[in-house]
Design a protein around this motif. Structure first.
Motif, PDB file in Angstrom:
ATOM      1  N   ASN A 187     -58.314  30.762  39.868  1.00  0.00           N
ATOM      2  CA  ASN A 187     -56.930  31.215  40.506  1.00  0.00           C
ATOM      3  C   ASN A 187     -56.540  30.081  41.692  1.00  0.00           C
ATOM      4  OD1 ASN A 187     -56.633  33.137  38.982  1.00  0.00           O
ATOM      5  ND2 ASN A 187     -57.555  34.562  40.426  1.00  0.00           N
ATOM      6  N   GLU A 188     -56.701  28.822  41.445  1.00  0.00           N
ATOM      7  CA  GLU A 188     -56.523  27.709  42.441  1.00  0.00           C
ATOM      8  C   GLU A 188     -54.935  27.788  42.634  1.00  0.00           C
ATOM      9  OE1 GLU A 188     -58.376  24.014  41.561  1.00  0.00           O
ATOM     10  OE2 GLU A 188     -57.150  22.870  43.179  1.00  0.00           O
ATOM     11  N   THR A 189     -54.628  27.596  44.072  1.00  0.00           N
ATOM     12  CA  THR A 189     -53.258  27.190  44.598  1.00  0.00           C
ATOM     13  C   THR A 189     -53.600  25.908  45.338  1.00  0.00           C
ATOM     14  OG1 THR A 189     -53.263  28.442  46.423  1.00  0.00           O
ATOM     15  CG2 THR A 189     -52.748  29.744  44.640  1.00  0.00           C
ATOM     16  N   SER A 190     -52.292  25.699  45.893  1.00  0.00           N
ATOM     17  CA  SER A 190     -52.262  24.498  47.003  1.00  0.00           C
ATOM     18  C   SER A 190     -53.137  24.709  48.039  1.00  0.00           C
ATOM     19  CB  SER A 190     -50.868  23.958  47.310  1.00  0.00           C
ATOM     20  OG  SER A 190     -50.173  25.011  47.963  1.00  0.00           O
ATOM     21  N   ASN A 191     -53.384  25.945  48.492  1.00  0.00           N
ATOM     22  CA  ASN A 191     -54.157  26.123  49.615  1.00  0.00           C
ATOM     23  C   ASN A 191     -55.077  27.412  49.748  1.00  0.00           C
ATOM     24  OD1 ASN A 191     -52.332  28.216  49.592  1.00  0.00           O
ATOM     25  ND2 ASN A 191     -52.139  28.600  51.880  1.00  0.00           N
ATOM     26  N   SER A 192     -55.554  27.846  48.296  1.00  0.00           N
ATOM     27  CA  SER A 192     -56.469  28.890  48.292  1.00  0.00           C
ATOM     28  C   SER A 192     -57.191  28.520  46.831  1.00  0.00           C
ATOM     29  CB  SER A 192     -55.852  30.075  48.192  1.00  0.00           C
ATOM     30  OG  SER A 192     -55.114  30.449  47.342  1.00  0.00           O
ATOM     31  N   CYS A 194     -71.224  39.176  39.269  1.00  0.00           N
ATOM     32  CA  CYS A 194     -70.988  38.200  40.358  1.00  0.00           C
ATOM     33  C   CYS A 194     -70.312  38.559  41.447  1.00  0.00           C
ATOM     34  CB  CYS A 194     -69.978  36.949  39.582  1.00  0.00           C
ATOM     35  SG  CYS A 194     -68.225  37.414  39.229  1.00  0.00           S
ATOM     36  N   HIS A 195     -70.382  37.793  42.826  1.00  0.00           N
ATOM     37  CA  HIS A 195     -69.783  38.105  43.949  1.00  0.00           C
ATOM     38  C   HIS A 195     -68.510  36.923  43.662  1.00  0.00           C
ATOM     39  CE1 HIS A 195     -73.328  40.136  45.831  1.00  0.00           C
ATOM     40  NE2 HIS A 195     -74.213  39.207  45.053  1.00  0.00           N
ATOM     41  N   VAL A 196     -67.428  37.528  44.268  1.00  0.00           N
ATOM     42  CA  VAL A 196     -66.156  36.671  44.311  1.00  0.00           C
ATOM     43  C   VAL A 196     -65.516  36.429  45.731  1.00  0.00           C
ATOM     44  CG1 VAL A 196     -63.930  36.230  43.505  1.00  0.00           C
ATOM     45  CG2 VAL A 196     -65.634  37.359  41.932  1.00  0.00           C
ATOM     46  N   PHE A 197     -65.369  35.332  46.166  1.00  0.00           N
ATOM     47  CA  PHE A 197     -64.702  34.874  47.506  1.00  0.00           C
ATOM     48  C   PHE A 197     -63.595  34.474  47.333  1.00  0.00           C
ATOM     49  CE2 PHE A 197     -69.496  34.534  47.567  1.00  0.00           C
ATOM     50  CZ  PHE A 197     -69.579  35.344  48.640  1.00  0.00           C
ATOM     51  N   LEU A 198     -62.554  34.784  48.097  1.00  0.00           N
ATOM     52  CA  LEU A 198     -61.317  34.396  48.311  1.00  0.00           C
ATOM     53  C   LEU A 198     -61.412  33.114  49.504  1.00  0.00           C
ATOM     54  CD1 LEU A 198     -58.384  34.008  47.711  1.00  0.00           C
ATOM     55  CD2 LEU A 198     -57.782  35.982  49.229  1.00  0.00           C
ATOM     56  N   ILE A 199     -61.004  31.951  49.202  1.00  0.00           N
ATOM     57  CA  ILE A 199     -61.135  31.055  50.272  1.00  0.00           C
ATOM     58  C   ILE A 199     -59.744  30.715  50.672  1.00  0.00           C
ATOM     59  CG2 ILE A 199     -61.972  28.787  50.832  1.00  0.00           C
ATOM     60  CD1 ILE A 199     -64.261  29.538  48.630  1.00  0.00           C
ATOM     61  N   GLU A 200     -59.243  30.359  51.923  1.00  0.00           N
ATOM     62  CA  GLU A 200     -57.877  30.100  52.037  1.00  0.00           C
ATOM     63  C   GLU A 200     -57.780  29.075  53.251  1.00  0.00           C
ATOM     64  OE1 GLU A 200     -54.750  33.835  51.694  1.00  0.00           O
ATOM     65  OE2 GLU A 200     -56.538  34.342  52.829  1.00  0.00           O
ATOM     66  N   TRP A 201     -57.002  28.155  53.056  1.00  0.00           N
ATOM     67  CA  TRP A 201     -56.972  27.079  54.301  1.00  0.00           C
ATOM     68  C   TRP A 201     -55.169  26.805  54.404  1.00  0.00           C
ATOM     69  CZ3 TRP A 201     -58.881  26.359  49.621  1.00  0.00           C
ATOM     70  CH2 TRP A 201     -58.373  25.413  48.716  1.00  0.00           C
ATOM     71  N   GLU A 202     -55.100  25.973  55.688  1.00  0.00           N
ATOM     72  CA  GLU A 202     -53.748  25.590  56.124  1.00  0.00           C
ATOM     73  C   GLU A 202     -53.420  24.488  55.368  1.00  0.00           C
ATOM     74  OE1 GLU A 202     -55.283  27.359  58.763  1.00  0.00           O
ATOM     75  OE2 GLU A 202     -53.911  28.668  57.769  1.00  0.00           O
TER      76      GLU A 202
END
Ligand code: 1DX
Length: 181
Positions: free
Chosen positions: A123-128, A173-181
């Motif tokens: 689920n890659e986006t431009s900022n996550s 599994c463990h799942v992390f959501l990572i978001e950045w600016e």
């Protein structure tokens, strides 16, 4: 785990609290030698014991120590001769995350006792991006928060990390959501 991990824990403690504090932690954890050998494999129990006793001596919860340690691991390994390995693992933050298994496979070729976790991005986006983490070790998800934030900083990104799935009966599994600016 390889001694490099224990060495990094020691380095983090010594640089923040001094040698005497480290000596107390090492002694309480039953580690009698004077140094760790980075390329030697040690029982995982020793690493857990070091974190446990660091938590007691520093009066700080183990998850807090694990997160700080995860962040430290990124700069420590870069300085200890693994910067090139990291450079080869991706020129962007999401690319690096997607290549974590490749990084570990490279290390496993020369370090046969490496027991790395498995990672998948989705689920890659431009900022996550979402990161799946599967490990045969327990209790290390706080370290993942630090690893991910430290890695983000390596790419000059300030990221937020949130765990969106815990390993349980239905998932391995463990799942992390990572978001950045
Ligand atoms: F998000 O096991 C970013 O010993 C991330 O569940 C995650 O089994 C970066 F000394 C040298 C050596 C040696 C270099 F030569 C490892 F042996 C590895 C350097 C990875 C940089 C995994 C360490 C298994 C030891 C594990 C948390 C949690 C992964 C630690 C972080 C980049 C690394 O790492 C779990 C072992 C390296 C080396 C990186 C790891 C073992 C990570 C990341 N892991 C050994």
């Amino acid at each position: 785990m390889y001694g490099l991990v224990n060495k990094a824990i020691k380095d983090l403690v010594v640089s923040n609290y001094g040698e005497a504090t480290w000596q107390e932690i090492a002694e309480n954890a039953g580690f009698e030698e004077s140094e760790f050998v980075g390329l030697q494999s040690y029982p995982d129990k020793l690493t857990y014991d070091l974190v446990h006793h660091a938590s007691k001596v520093l009066k700080s919860d183990a998850p807090v120590i694990l997160e700080a340690f995860g962040e430290y691991w990124i700069t420590y390994t870069a300085e200890e001769g693994y910067g090139e390995l990291m450079d080869l693992s991706g020129s962007t933050f999401p690319e690096f995350l997607a290549n974590l298994d490749m990084l570990h496979a490279r290390m496993s070729n020369i370090m046969p006792h490496l027991a790395p976790p498995l990672f998948t991005t989705r689920n890659e986006t431009s900022n996550s991006i979402e990161l799946e983490y599967r490990s045969h070790r327990v209790g290390l998800t706080p370290m993942l928060f630090g690893l991910i934030k430290g890695l983000g900083k390596r790419f000059k990104l300030n990221c937020r990390v949130k765990q969106i799935l815990e390993k349980g009966d239905d998932s391995d599994c463990h799942v992390f959501l990572i978001e950045w600016e």
